[in-house]
Design a protein around this motif. Structure first.
Motif, mmCIF file in Angstrom:
data_model
loop_
_atom_site.group_PDB
_atom_site.id
_atom_site.type_symbol
_atom_site.label_atom_id
_atom_site.label_comp_id
_atom_site.label_asym_id
_atom_site.label_seq_id
_atom_site.Cartn_x
_atom_site.Cartn_y
_atom_site.Cartn_z
ATOM 1 N N HIS A 1 4.176 13.641 -2.374
ATOM 2 C CA HIS A 1 3.869 12.341 -1.776
ATOM 3 C C HIS A 1 5.134 11.630 -1.283
ATOM 4 O O HIS A 1 5.105 10.443 -0.970
ATOM 5 N N GLU B 1 2.544 0.884 7.500
ATOM 6 C CA GLU B 1 1.486 0.202 8.265
ATOM 7 C C GLU B 1 0.927 -0.976 7.521
ATOM 8 O O GLU B 1 0.549 -0.962 6.434
ATOM 9 N N ASP C 1 3.738 2.438 2.331
ATOM 10 C CA ASP C 1 3.225 2.731 3.668
ATOM 11 C C ASP C 1 3.717 1.668 4.634
ATOM 12 O O ASP C 1 3.590 0.472 4.384
ATOM 13 N N PRO D 1 0.813 -1.211 0.000
ATOM 14 C CA PRO D 1 0.000 0.000 0.000
ATOM 15 C C PRO D 1 0.853 1.271 0.000
ATOM 16 O O PRO D 1 1.903 1.321 0.612
ATOM 17 N N VAL D 2 0.357 2.257 -0.718
ATOM 18 C CA VAL D 2 1.004 3.559 -0.800
ATOM 19 C C VAL D 2 0.032 4.588 -0.240
ATOM 20 O O VAL D 2 -1.140 4.597 -0.614
ATOM 21 N N SER D 3 0.515 5.435 0.652
ATOM 22 C CA SER D 3 -0.344 6.493 1.196
ATOM 23 C C SER D 3 -0.338 7.678 0.247
ATOM 24 O O SER D 3 0.700 8.011 -0.328
ATOM 25 N N GLY D 4 -1.493 8.299 0.102
ATOM 26 C CA GLY D 4 -1.547 9.486 -0.735
ATOM 27 C C GLY D 4 -2.957 9.795 -1.167
ATOM 28 O O GLY D 4 -3.900 9.061 -0.876
ATOM 29 N N ASP D 5 -3.080 10.877 -1.888
ATOM 30 C CA ASP D 5 -4.361 11.303 -2.423
ATOM 31 C C ASP D 5 -4.616 10.524 -3.711
ATOM 32 O O ASP D 5 -3.936 10.735 -4.723
ATOM 33 N N LYS D 6 -5.581 9.616 -3.657
ATOM 34 C CA LYS D 6 -5.814 8.733 -4.807
ATOM 35 C C LYS D 6 -6.205 9.497 -6.066
ATOM 36 O O LYS D 6 -5.834 9.098 -7.172
#
Length: 118
Positions: free
Chosen positions: A93, A118, A116, A1-6
């Motif tokens: 990002h 987590e 990410d 998973p990558v965190s960010g504004d999709k």
């Protein structure tokens, strides 16, 4: 998973894929690869066009910059904003974007985003 504004990340990928489609011959599909490298997601979008001259690969991310030499100089009309905006979004990002020589010719736009934890 990558965190960010999709929505922003989707816009970045759409822009780069549309660019690749413009520069690739109709009979050569754009290639998209994604893989994990250490703590990053690496995505490469590769066209099969004439490629970006090595001296201009970093400059294509400058605002309003257009290719000045070779077969790409008059190939596609644009304002020279797309890759600059994409770079800003990717860096916001925590990632990195670059233009590289594609395998077998053409150009690969390579995006690296932190995975990410987590």
């Amino acid at each position: 998973p990558v965190s960010g504004d999709k929505d922003i990340l989707r816009r970045v990928f759409v822009n780069i894929i549309e660019n690749a489609c413009k520069y690739s011959p109709a009979d050569r599909p754009v290639e998209i690869t994604a893989r994990r490298e250490a703590s990053e997601l690496r995505v490469a979008i590769t066209d099969h066009g004439n490629g970006i001259p090595e001296a201009e690969r970093e400059r294509v991310f400058d605002m309003f910059y257009r290719i000045k030499s070779g077969a790409l100089s008059n190939a596609v009309i644009g304002a020279g904003l797309g890759l600059s905006i994409c770079r800003g979004f990717i860096e916001a990002h925590g990632g990195h974007i670059s233009a590289q020589q594609g395998e077998g010719g053409g150009t690969s736009i390579v995006i690296r985003l932190p995975i990410d934890a987590e």
